[in-house]
Enzyme design. Structure first.
Site, short mmCIF file in Angstrom:
data_model
loop_
_atom_site.label_atom_id
_atom_site.label_comp_id
_atom_site.label_asym_id
_atom_site.label_seq_id
_atom_site.Cartn_x
_atom_site.Cartn_y
_atom_site.Cartn_z
N ASP A 34 0.96 -1.12 -0.03
CA ASP A 34 -0.22 0.07 -0.19
C ASP A 34 0.88 1.16 -0.04
O ASP A 34 1.96 1.00 0.60
CB ASP A 34 -0.87 -0.14 1.31
CG ASP A 34 -1.58 1.13 1.47
OD1 ASP A 34 -2.54 1.54 0.38
OD2 ASP A 34 -1.51 1.96 2.42
N ASP B 25 0.01 4.93 0.99
CA ASP B 25 -0.18 5.96 2.17
C ASP B 25 -0.34 5.29 3.46
O ASP B 25 -1.06 4.22 3.61
CB ASP B 25 -1.36 6.94 1.84
CG ASP B 25 -1.27 7.54 0.55
OD1 ASP B 25 -0.31 8.01 0.08
OD2 ASP B 25 -2.15 7.48 -0.43
N TYR C 240 -5.26 13.12 0.51
CA TYR C 240 -5.40 13.66 -1.20
C TYR C 240 -4.15 14.32 -1.61
O TYR C 240 -4.51 15.50 -2.33
CB TYR C 240 -6.82 14.43 -1.11
CG TYR C 240 -7.82 13.82 -0.60
CD1 TYR C 240 -8.50 12.39 -1.00
CD2 TYR C 240 -8.44 14.28 0.49
CE1 TYR C 240 -9.41 11.83 -0.74
CE2 TYR C 240 -9.76 13.46 1.13
CZ TYR C 240 -10.08 12.34 0.57
OH TYR C 240 -11.12 11.81 1.04
N CYS D 239 -6.53 2.66 -7.83
CA CYS D 239 -7.97 2.85 -8.01
C CYS D 239 -8.24 4.39 -7.98
O CYS D 239 -8.23 5.19 -6.82
CB CYS D 239 -8.87 2.20 -6.99
SG CYS D 239 -10.56 2.38 -7.11
N CYS E 86 -16.78 -0.23 -8.04
CA CYS E 86 -15.71 -0.67 -8.92
C CYS E 86 -15.27 -2.19 -8.43
O CYS E 86 -15.27 -2.39 -7.09
CB CYS E 86 -14.41 0.37 -9.37
SG CYS E 86 -13.63 0.83 -7.71
N CYS F 74 -11.93 -2.43 -8.54
CA CYS F 74 -10.56 -2.36 -8.14
C CYS F 74 -10.24 -1.64 -6.88
O CYS F 74 -9.26 -1.90 -6.10
CB CYS F 74 -9.84 -1.41 -9.09
SG CYS F 74 -10.42 0.12 -9.49
#
Length: 183
Positions: free
Chosen positions: A10, A12, A21, A87, A95, A97
Site C-alpha cells: 500500500d 499511504d 489527497y 484505484c 468498482c 479495483c
C-alpha cells in the site's frame, strides 16, 4: 500458497507518510524502513509494486496526473518499484479495483507476470488484508497510529510490528517454499 514472487505495498501510511489527497510530490516523505524494505525485497529477486486506493480522483479533489507525479516521486525515493497501480474511484462507485476488492492486486500481479497467490500484500488497514484475501494473496497488516484498534485485534495473526519485519516474514515464507535463503 505458492512460493512468494512479489511483494505489493500500500502507498499511504505504509511506504509514505499519509497526506490526505496529496497531489504535491514535494510533500512525499518516506516512512522509516520503507526504502530498506523495498531494497531487501529486490535483493532477493522478488518483484515489487504498489496497490493504492486514490479516491481523491473520484471525489474531484485531485487528478490522475497529480497522483502519477506523487507516485513518481515516491518511486524515485524508494529506488524504483516494478509496478504502480491505483484505484481512481470514489468509495461508492462499486468498482472492482478499490480495496478491499481484489482488482488492484490482480492487475498488479498480471502486470508482473506472477499469480496473485504468489504475492504478499503489505498495508496499514483492514482493506489491504481483505483485498489480498479476495485475490488469493497473503496479506500482512503493519498497523500505525491511524489503524483502527479493532483492525489490529482482528488481524493480529496476520500482522507485523513494522515494514521490515513484514518483508522479512515474506522472505522467510519464500525460503520455506523454495529452499532460498533470507537475510
Amino acid at each position: 500458497m505458492s512460493g512468494v514472487r512479489a511483494v505489493l505495498f500500500d502507498r499511504d501510511g505504509t511506504l509514505v507518510a499519509d497526506v490526505p489527497y496529496n497531489g504535491d510530490p514535494g510533500r512525499v516523505r518516506l516512512l522509516p524502513g520503507a526504502a530498506r524494505a523495498v531494497e531487501l525485497v529486490r535483493s532477493h529477486g522478488l518483484a515489487t509494486g504498489v496497490v493504492s486506493n486514490q479516491s481523491g480522483i473520484g471525489r474531484g479533489l485531485l487528478t490522475a496526473r497529480q497522483v502519477c507525479r506523487v507516485n513518481a516521486r515516491a518511486d524515485e525515493l524508494l529506488g524504483g518499484l516494478d509496478v504502480w497501480t491505483f484505484c481512481p474511484h470514489a468509495p461508492d462507485a462499486g468498482c472492482a479495483c478499490r480495496k478491499p476488492r481484489p482488482g488492484l492486486i490482480l492487475r498488479a500481479a498480471a502486470r508482473l507476470g506472477v499469480g496473485a497467490a504468489e504475492c504478499v500484500v503489505v498495508g496499514d488497514i483492514a482493506a489491504d488484508v481483505l483485498a489480498a484475501r479476495a485475490a488469493g494473496a497473503r496479506g500482512v497488516l503493519v498497523p500505525n497510529a491511524a489503524t483502527a484498534a479493532e483492525e489490529v485485534k482482528r488481524f493480529a495473526s496476520e500482522s507485523a510490528p513494522d515494514l521490515l519485519t513484514a518483508v522479512r516474514g515474506a522472505l522467510e515464507d519464500r525460503a520455506a517454499t523454495t529452499g532460498a535463503r533470507s537475510s
